[in-house]
Every structure is written in C-alpha cells, then in structure tokens.
Design a protein around this motif. Structure first.
Motif, mmCIF file in Angstrom:
data_model
loop_
_atom_site.group_PDB
_atom_site.id
_atom_site.type_symbol
_atom_site.label_atom_id
_atom_site.label_comp_id
_atom_site.label_asym_id
_atom_site.label_seq_id
_atom_site.Cartn_x
_atom_site.Cartn_y
_atom_site.Cartn_z
ATOM 1 N N ARG A 198 10.714 16.083 -61.779
ATOM 2 C CA ARG A 198 10.232 17.325 -62.307
ATOM 3 C C ARG A 198 8.707 17.244 -62.485
ATOM 4 O O ARG A 198 7.911 18.313 -62.182
ATOM 5 N N ALA A 199 7.979 16.202 -63.000
ATOM 6 C CA ALA A 199 6.752 16.139 -63.362
ATOM 7 C C ALA A 199 5.700 16.155 -61.935
ATOM 8 O O ALA A 199 4.867 16.880 -61.706
ATOM 9 N N GLU A 200 6.417 15.654 -61.006
ATOM 10 C CA GLU A 200 5.903 15.527 -59.608
ATOM 11 C C GLU A 200 5.832 17.067 -59.103
ATOM 12 O O GLU A 200 5.045 17.519 -58.342
ATOM 13 N N ALA A 201 7.102 17.677 -59.204
ATOM 14 C CA ALA A 201 7.193 19.112 -58.570
ATOM 15 C C ALA A 201 6.155 20.133 -59.345
ATOM 16 O O ALA A 201 5.698 20.707 -58.732
ATOM 17 N N ARG A 202 5.863 19.739 -60.562
ATOM 18 C CA ARG A 202 4.832 20.674 -61.324
ATOM 19 C C ARG A 202 3.504 20.225 -60.653
ATOM 20 O O ARG A 202 2.504 20.932 -60.563
ATOM 21 N N PHE A 203 3.236 18.884 -60.560
ATOM 22 C CA PHE A 203 2.058 18.459 -60.155
ATOM 23 C C PHE A 203 1.567 19.019 -58.740
ATOM 24 O O PHE A 203 0.567 19.561 -58.664
ATOM 25 N N ILE A 204 2.445 19.044 -57.510
ATOM 26 C CA ILE A 204 2.449 19.651 -56.382
ATOM 27 C C ILE A 204 2.194 21.176 -56.645
ATOM 28 O O ILE A 204 1.067 21.717 -56.069
ATOM 29 N N ALA A 205 2.971 22.026 -57.287
ATOM 30 C CA ALA A 205 2.790 23.438 -57.410
ATOM 31 C C ALA A 205 1.171 23.627 -57.931
ATOM 32 O O ALA A 205 0.546 24.640 -57.575
ATOM 33 N N CYS A 206 0.797 22.901 -59.072
ATOM 34 C CA CYS A 206 -0.383 23.213 -59.958
ATOM 35 C C CYS A 206 -1.518 22.595 -58.877
ATOM 36 O O CYS A 206 -2.495 23.602 -58.707
ATOM 37 N N ARG A 207 -1.384 21.852 -58.124
ATOM 38 C CA ARG A 207 -2.290 21.135 -57.236
ATOM 39 C C ARG A 207 -2.682 22.244 -56.260
ATOM 40 O O ARG A 207 -3.975 22.272 -55.867
ATOM 41 N N ASP A 208 -1.670 22.669 -55.623
ATOM 42 C CA ASP A 208 -1.931 23.733 -54.542
ATOM 43 C C ASP A 208 -2.627 24.885 -55.044
ATOM 44 O O ASP A 208 -3.670 25.258 -54.163
ATOM 45 N N LYS A 209 -2.478 25.162 -56.034
ATOM 46 C CA LYS A 209 -3.255 26.551 -56.550
ATOM 47 C C LYS A 209 -4.513 26.186 -56.908
ATOM 48 O O LYS A 209 -5.564 26.747 -56.754
ATOM 49 N N ALA A 210 -4.756 24.953 -57.555
ATOM 50 C CA ALA A 210 -6.112 24.390 -58.260
ATOM 51 C C ALA A 210 -7.094 23.999 -56.829
ATOM 52 O O ALA A 210 -8.157 24.608 -56.950
ATOM 53 N N LEU A 211 -6.682 23.483 -55.925
ATOM 54 C CA LEU A 211 -7.470 23.105 -54.973
ATOM 55 C C LEU A 211 -7.781 24.449 -53.993
ATOM 56 O O LEU A 211 -8.884 24.361 -53.536
ATOM 57 N N ALA A 212 -6.870 25.263 -53.877
ATOM 58 C CA ALA A 212 -7.263 26.485 -53.183
ATOM 59 C C ALA A 212 -8.471 27.316 -53.921
ATOM 60 O O ALA A 212 -9.170 27.875 -53.470
ATOM 61 N N SER A 213 -8.242 27.332 -55.345
ATOM 62 C CA SER A 213 -9.276 28.195 -56.177
ATOM 63 C C SER A 213 -10.481 27.566 -56.130
ATOM 64 O O SER A 213 -11.520 28.324 -56.414
ATOM 65 N N VAL A 214 -10.831 26.315 -56.102
ATOM 66 C CA VAL A 214 -11.938 25.707 -55.921
ATOM 67 C C VAL A 214 -12.692 25.263 -54.548
ATOM 68 O O VAL A 214 -13.644 24.510 -54.378
ATOM 69 N N ALA A 216 -11.479 22.794 -52.530
ATOM 70 C CA ALA A 216 -11.784 21.445 -52.616
ATOM 71 C C ALA A 216 -11.659 20.651 -51.006
ATOM 72 O O ALA A 216 -11.028 21.257 -50.144
ATOM 73 N N ASN A 217 -12.229 19.767 -51.078
ATOM 74 C CA ASN A 217 -12.264 19.184 -49.589
ATOM 75 C C ASN A 217 -11.181 18.249 -49.317
ATOM 76 O O ASN A 217 -10.419 18.065 -50.409
ATOM 77 N N PRO A 218 -10.695 17.937 -47.898
ATOM 78 C CA PRO A 218 -9.588 17.035 -47.741
ATOM 79 C C PRO A 218 -9.591 15.992 -48.582
ATOM 80 O O PRO A 218 -8.299 15.197 -48.878
ATOM 81 N N LYS A 219 -10.519 15.179 -48.856
ATOM 82 C CA LYS A 219 -10.526 13.792 -49.505
ATOM 83 C C LYS A 219 -9.862 14.004 -50.811
ATOM 84 O O LYS A 219 -9.075 13.190 -51.487
ATOM 85 N N MET A 220 -10.222 14.941 -51.633
ATOM 86 C CA MET A 220 -9.565 15.381 -52.808
ATOM 87 C C MET A 220 -7.928 15.566 -52.808
ATOM 88 O O MET A 220 -7.215 15.063 -53.425
ATOM 89 N N PHE A 221 -7.609 16.302 -51.417
ATOM 90 C CA PHE A 221 -5.943 16.478 -51.301
ATOM 91 C C PHE A 221 -5.333 15.223 -51.024
ATOM 92 O O PHE A 221 -4.256 14.844 -51.375
#
Length: 290
Positions: A198-214, A216-221
C-alpha cells in the motif's frame, strides 16, 4: 548362533537409534516452542501497541486486504451506487433545462430553479468527496485534493521508507524456520508485506504527480524506480524463502539483497539505515522548491 547374535544386536542398535532420535526431536520441539512463543509474544505486543502513522492506509477490520473476488464485488457495488446518483443528476439537469430553456414549461412539482441547482451541486459534491463513490486509488493513494504535489510525494517517500524498514526489521528479528512454521509469524509477515504494498502504491501515485509538476529529469525518475524495484525484490526474495524449503537467503553463495540485510550485525544495519535515511532526504530535497 552368530546370525542370531547379529540380529539381536541390530535390533538393539535400531532401538537405541530410535530412542536417541525421539529425544533429539523432543529437545528440538521444546526449543522450537519456547523460542517461537517468545517471538510471538514480542510481535503480538508490537502489533497491539503500534499505531499506523498513516491510518488512512492502515490494514484494519474496516479496511482489510481483499482477495480478487471481494475486490471485484466491492468495485461493482461502488459503480452501481455511483451510477444511481449520476442518473439522478442527469434527471435534475434535464428538469433545469426544461424550466430555464427557451420553451420553459411550468414546474408541476413546485420546485424552484435555485433548489434544483442546489440539489445537483450537493450530489456532485457527494460524488467527488464521499469514499463510498470513489475507487480505492482515489481515496487511498492519489495526492489529496488541495495539497501541494511535492509535499504529498515527500510524505509518501517517508511512508514507503518507514514500512520498508519495518519489513526488513521483521525478517531480521524472526528467523526463517520460525516464519515457515508458526502461523502467527506468517500472518504478521503478510500484514507487513501488504502494508508495504500500500505504501508503494501511494509512492507511485504521488511520484507521478510530483515529477510532472516540477518537470523532473529522467535521472530523478530512475532513482524513484530503483527504490520501488528494491522493495519488490525484498518481498519476492522473502516469499521465495517461505515457499521453497531449499532456499535460504543467508546460505546462498551469491547473497541477495534480503540475505545481505539479514546477515548484517546490529551496528552494520544501523549504519545502513542512517545512510539510506540520508539518500531519502536528498531525494526529497531535490524536488523541493528553493
């Protein structure tokens, strides 16, 4: 006579070996029971006294881990309830068009336009906020509405690291032979594993939104993907050790990630945790606005 003596000696030898074998099994069983009971009591005390820092994703009676059949049934019930309200909204909107259109007709039921509009807005708010009408991904994992995407991802990174640490601590504290044999320890393993998922699922969902908003470069992903791959490798390796009696991560010549962590001393493990905590903080800082 010699054959009779050999036969008697053989019978006595077999009886002696059986006695020794029974005594050995009993001694092992006593150790097994004593050590298992001690570990079970420790883990039971931990679970009863431990509160999930992120209660919305906590595994509880009200929010259990569902199998595929129950999850499909829950989703079907949710869709039926949502479709019922959506049909009501369409009916009210059609009534509003009838009252406000160029060929307006009298309102036979006596409802005003304002009351119909308020009812439509109330139902739409209910559909947008009530967990009964939202899927689990929207209510449990996606960034919360009105919150900064980077801050939500920062919280998700903390949650994922916390439960990964809990998982590692569990496989270090509970020996493999006990995890294979004691039902309580196995259930605790399932609890920690599903909570990490469950923690991983939230990590992925929030990661996708956060990296799109800033932007971010491919290295961060790639760095975030490496953390996800690591936790999945941990779970897969632990599951393999439980399902295969011949596989023990500690005894493999080429140590896996789980085997390396299980074999660490307390001092080495504390040093590894401190290093990982620094890497986690660096990942969060890289996304935070200056």
């Amino acid at each position: 006579r010699s054959s009779d003596l050999k036969m008697n000696f053989s019978k006595k030898e077999d009886a002696l070996l059986d006695t020794i074998d029974q005594e050995t099994r009993q001694a092992n069983a006593n150790v097994f029971e004593r050590e298992g009971l001690r570990k079970s009591q420790q883990l039971e005390a931990f679970i009863s006294s431990h509160e999930d820092p992120w209660p919305i994703r906590a595994i509880t009676i009200d929010n259990p881990v569902l199998n595929r059949h129950d999850a499909d049934a829950k989703e079907a019930a949710r869709l039926r309830a949502r479709q019922t309200l959506e049909r009501k909204v369409r009916s009210l909107e059609a009534e509003l068009i009838r009252l406000c259109g160029p060929h307006a007709a009298p309102n036979i039921e006596g409802k005003s336009v304002e009351s119909l509009q308020a009812e439509v807005q109330s139902i739409q708010d209910e559909l947008a906020t009530n967990p009964v009408y939202l899927d689990d991904h929207a209510t449990m994992y996606s960034p919360r509405i009105g919150f900064n995407a980077v801050e939500e991802f920062s919280d998700a990174v903390d949650e994922h690291f916390y439960w990964e640490q809990q998982f590692i601590q569990y496989i270090r504290d509970a020996p493999l032979w006990q995890r294979r044999s004691f039902p309580f320890l196995h259930e605790h393993y399932r609890l920690v594993t599903h909570r990490l998922v469950r923690a991983e699922a939230r990590f992925i969902a929030c990661r996708d939104k956060a990296l799109a908003s800033v932007k971010a470069n491919p290295k961060m992903f790639a760095e975030t993907e490496a953390r996800i791959d690591r936790s999945r490798m941990l779970c897969a390796d632990t599951h393999k050790s439980l399902s295969s009696p011949n596989y023990d991560p500690l005894r493999m010549k080429k140590k896996s990630f789980a085997g390396t962590l299980m074999g660490m001393s307390e001092a080495a493990f504390a040093e590894w945790l401190a290093e990982e905590r620094g890497i986690k903080n660096t990942l969060i800082a890289a996304l935070s606005p200056e």
